[in-house]
Design a protein around this motif. Structure first.
Motif, PDB file in Angstrom:
ATOM      1  N   LYS A 174       0.849  -1.195   0.000  1.00  0.00           N
ATOM      2  CA  LYS A 174       0.000   0.000   0.000  1.00  0.00           C
ATOM      3  C   LYS A 174       0.885   1.245   0.000  1.00  0.00           C
ATOM      4  O   LYS A 174       1.703   1.427   0.894  1.00  0.00           O
ATOM      5  N   VAL A 175       0.743   2.058  -1.024  1.00  0.00           N
ATOM      6  CA  VAL A 175       1.611   3.224  -1.217  1.00  0.00           C
ATOM      7  C   VAL A 175       1.430   4.238  -0.082  1.00  0.00           C
ATOM      8  O   VAL A 175       0.307   4.612   0.254  1.00  0.00           O
ATOM      9  N   LYS A 176       2.550   4.668   0.489  1.00  0.00           N
ATOM     10  CA  LYS A 176       2.545   5.688   1.543  1.00  0.00           C
ATOM     11  C   LYS A 176       2.940   7.043   0.955  1.00  0.00           C
ATOM     12  O   LYS A 176       3.476   7.115  -0.145  1.00  0.00           O
ATOM     13  N   ASP A 177       2.691   8.066   1.701  1.00  0.00           N
ATOM     14  CA  ASP A 177       2.987   9.431   1.252  1.00  0.00           C
ATOM     15  C   ASP A 177       4.487   9.591   0.988  1.00  0.00           C
ATOM     16  O   ASP A 177       5.312   9.217   1.814  1.00  0.00           O
ATOM     17  N   GLY A 178       4.833  10.119  -0.196  1.00  0.00           N
ATOM     18  CA  GLY A 178       6.229  10.374  -0.530  1.00  0.00           C
ATOM     19  C   GLY A 178       6.955   9.215  -1.172  1.00  0.00           C
ATOM     20  O   GLY A 178       8.110   9.356  -1.590  1.00  0.00           O
ATOM     21  N   GLU A 179       6.321   8.054  -1.286  1.00  0.00           N
ATOM     22  CA  GLU A 179       6.979   6.898  -1.883  1.00  0.00           C
ATOM     23  C   GLU A 179       6.983   6.991  -3.415  1.00  0.00           C
ATOM     24  O   GLU A 179       6.066   7.537  -4.023  1.00  0.00           O
ATOM     25  N   THR A 180       8.025   6.439  -4.030  1.00  0.00           N
ATOM     26  CA  THR A 180       8.140   6.369  -5.485  1.00  0.00           C
ATOM     27  C   THR A 180       8.373   4.918  -5.885  1.00  0.00           C
ATOM     28  O   THR A 180       8.638   4.063  -5.032  1.00  0.00           O
ATOM     29  N   LEU A 181       8.277   4.657  -7.201  1.00  0.00           N
ATOM     30  CA  LEU A 181       8.558   3.298  -7.669  1.00  0.00           C
ATOM     31  C   LEU A 181       9.990   2.898  -7.316  1.00  0.00           C
ATOM     32  O   LEU A 181      10.264   1.738  -7.006  1.00  0.00           O
ATOM     33  N   LEU A 228       2.826   8.685 -11.794  1.00  0.00           N
ATOM     34  CA  LEU A 228       2.722   9.146 -10.406  1.00  0.00           C
ATOM     35  C   LEU A 228       2.008   8.103  -9.554  1.00  0.00           C
ATOM     36  O   LEU A 228       1.085   7.444 -10.024  1.00  0.00           O
ATOM     37  N   LEU A 229       2.435   7.963  -8.319  1.00  0.00           N
ATOM     38  CA  LEU A 229       1.812   7.008  -7.400  1.00  0.00           C
ATOM     39  C   LEU A 229       0.867   7.750  -6.464  1.00  0.00           C
ATOM     40  O   LEU A 229       1.226   8.765  -5.865  1.00  0.00           O
ATOM     41  N   LYS A 230      -0.349   7.238  -6.341  1.00  0.00           N
ATOM     42  CA  LYS A 230      -1.344   7.847  -5.468  1.00  0.00           C
ATOM     43  C   LYS A 230      -1.280   7.208  -4.096  1.00  0.00           C
ATOM     44  O   LYS A 230      -1.219   5.985  -3.966  1.00  0.00           O
ATOM     45  N   ALA A 265      -2.800   3.660  -2.909  1.00  0.00           N
ATOM     46  CA  ALA A 265      -2.919   2.700  -4.000  1.00  0.00           C
ATOM     47  C   ALA A 265      -2.206   1.398  -3.619  1.00  0.00           C
ATOM     48  O   ALA A 265      -1.221   1.401  -2.891  1.00  0.00           O
ATOM     49  N   VAL A 266      -2.720   0.264  -4.103  1.00  0.00           N
ATOM     50  CA  VAL A 266      -2.151  -1.049  -3.790  1.00  0.00           C
ATOM     51  C   VAL A 266      -1.401  -1.568  -5.013  1.00  0.00           C
ATOM     52  O   VAL A 266      -1.971  -1.679  -6.102  1.00  0.00           O
ATOM     53  N   LEU A 267      -0.111  -1.863  -4.845  1.00  0.00           N
ATOM     54  CA  LEU A 267       0.741  -2.353  -5.931  1.00  0.00           C
ATOM     55  C   LEU A 267       1.065  -3.830  -5.731  1.00  0.00           C
ATOM     56  O   LEU A 267       1.250  -4.290  -4.602  1.00  0.00           O
ATOM     57  N   LYS A 268       1.152  -4.558  -6.837  1.00  0.00           N
ATOM     58  CA  LYS A 268       1.609  -5.940  -6.796  1.00  0.00           C
ATOM     59  C   LYS A 268       3.136  -5.947  -6.873  1.00  0.00           C
ATOM     60  O   LYS A 268       3.716  -5.313  -7.752  1.00  0.00           O
ATOM     61  N   ILE A 269       3.773  -6.665  -5.953  1.00  0.00           N
ATOM     62  CA  ILE A 269       5.228  -6.785  -5.945  1.00  0.00           C
ATOM     63  C   ILE A 269       5.578  -8.240  -6.289  1.00  0.00           C
ATOM     64  O   ILE A 269       5.303  -9.148  -5.503  1.00  0.00           O
ATOM     65  N   PRO A 270       6.165  -8.495  -7.470  1.00  0.00           N
ATOM     66  CA  PRO A 270       6.500  -9.876  -7.849  1.00  0.00           C
ATOM     67  C   PRO A 270       7.452 -10.519  -6.838  1.00  0.00           C
ATOM     68  O   PRO A 270       8.371  -9.867  -6.336  1.00  0.00           O
ATOM     69  N   VAL A 271       7.220 -11.785  -6.558  1.00  0.00           N
ATOM     70  CA  VAL A 271       8.089 -12.553  -5.659  1.00  0.00           C
ATOM     71  C   VAL A 271       8.724 -13.675  -6.468  1.00  0.00           C
ATOM     72  O   VAL A 271       8.029 -14.543  -7.006  1.00  0.00           O
TER      73      VAL A 271
END
Length: 357
Positions: A52-59, A84-86, A89-95
């Protein structure tokens, strides 16, 4: 009726109220802990966890946390690398085997090897079958990480199957100043420093040498004199046509702020954000001509770069960004003089970029 009245009085006593409060608090803590667990989803080879994207985070910062590149995360979520990341927002992180460690230092959720990853036991599974699904992790490790005395597991049970490898520490070492690439300024950059100019240096014409003419002879038997050549007249070296009347001043946006302001009327403003690093150059320290390496922006484009302290400079794009050691996930590299003008002393720092095309 008397029985129910008596039961009501028992529940309402201070002692019982304290007991029920502790039970409710424990249940709340357990529920909160369960939410914080990173439970793996999907099936091999497309397994992933969610962030879950936090404030100030980037890819870039998220990629370093989970050992993935910006391109890999963008592809998994079908977004642009420069998007831009909101917040929220929920991102999928490949494992994959590359970012899932099976040999952590401890069995805590914040071990030296990264964040613990959990598998939810499904019907028909056992420890051996689970170990094979996660890159053949040792069954003994599964028992140790999860405090199991035997191989018995229950459906719905959440088991630690590995730890995410973070790139934070690696990036910090690889991004040290000693590892910064040294960029040698090519002809277009050097020519811009020439004081006089009306045409680009690359268009400089070199006078042709006249053909050799044999000297006149007095008789047929006299040896022919050595041919004469006429030396070309010297031509003044010219500087690029984009030379502007500019006096460097401490704190301004630099030389390229002038062409940045002279954008075409029908130009569209573009925006990028991400992490930046530097490259070494002698340019910009006195003339405040700053340069940048960035992908997906045409060479020669003038961009405005803004730091987290709201300071900004204008720079000219030299070429695309070539990934080097410690450069994974970078948006751009700017000249070290540009970073100094922005007031950035870290080896890696977040910036935003605007330009017109």
């Amino acid at each position: 009726m008397a029985y129910f009245e008596k039961l009501k009085l028992q529940i309402a006593t201070p002692k019982n109220m304290k007991k029920y409060f502790l039970i409710i608090a424990s249940l709340f803590t357990i529920a909160l802990s369960a939410q914080d667990k990173q439970v793996i989803k999907g099936t091999p080879p497309t397994q992933y966890i969610e962030h879950k994207v936090k404030d100030g985070e980037t890819l870039g910062s998220i990629g370093r946390k989970y050992g993935k590149t910006v391109a890999q995360i963008a592809k998994a979520n079908k977004i642009k690398t420069s998007g831009l990341l909101k917040k929220g927002a929920v991102l999928k992180i490949p494992v994959t085997a590359k970012n899932l460690s099976t040999q952590p230092a401890t069995n805590t959720t914040s071990s030296a090897s990264g964040t613990a990853i959990y598998h939810k036991v499904a019907k028909g599974e056992n420890l051996y079958k689970i170990s094979q699904a996660y890159h053949k992790v040792d069954v003994k490790l599964l028992r140790e990480w999860n405090g199991l005395k035997n191989d018995v597991v229950k459906v719905g049970q959440q088991l630690i199957v590995g730890y995410i490898k973070s790139n934070d520490n690696v990036s910090a070492v690889k991004s040290a100043p000693a590892q910064e690439p040294v960029i040698i300024q090519q002809a277009p950059v050097t020519a811009e420093a020439t004081p006089v100019s009306t045409a680009p240096a690359k268009k400089e014409e070199i006078p042709a040498v006249k053909e050799k003419e044999p000297a006149a002879t007095t008789t047929p038997v006299t040896p022919v004199a050595a041919p004469k050549t006429i030396a070309p007249e010297p031509v003044a070296k010219t500087a690029p046509a984009d030379e502007y009347a500019y006096t460097p001043q401490q704190g301004d946006e630099g030389y390229f702020a002038i062409p940045y302001a002279k954008k075409e009327a029908n130009a569209t403003q573009q925006f990028r954000s991400g992490d930046a690093a530097t490259f070494k150059t002698i340019s910009g320290w006195s003339d405040r001509k700053f340069y940048v390496l960035i992908n997906d922006v045409a060479p020669g484009t003038i961009v405005r770069i803004t730091g987290t302290n709201n300071k900004s400079i204008c720079a000219k794009v030299l070429s695309s960004l070539v990934e080097t050691k410690g450069g994974t996930g970078l948006l751009l590299r700017m000249s070290n003089s540009a970073a100094a003008a922005l007031g950035m002393s870290d080896t890696r720092f977040p910036v935003s970029v605007t330009f017109f095309e």
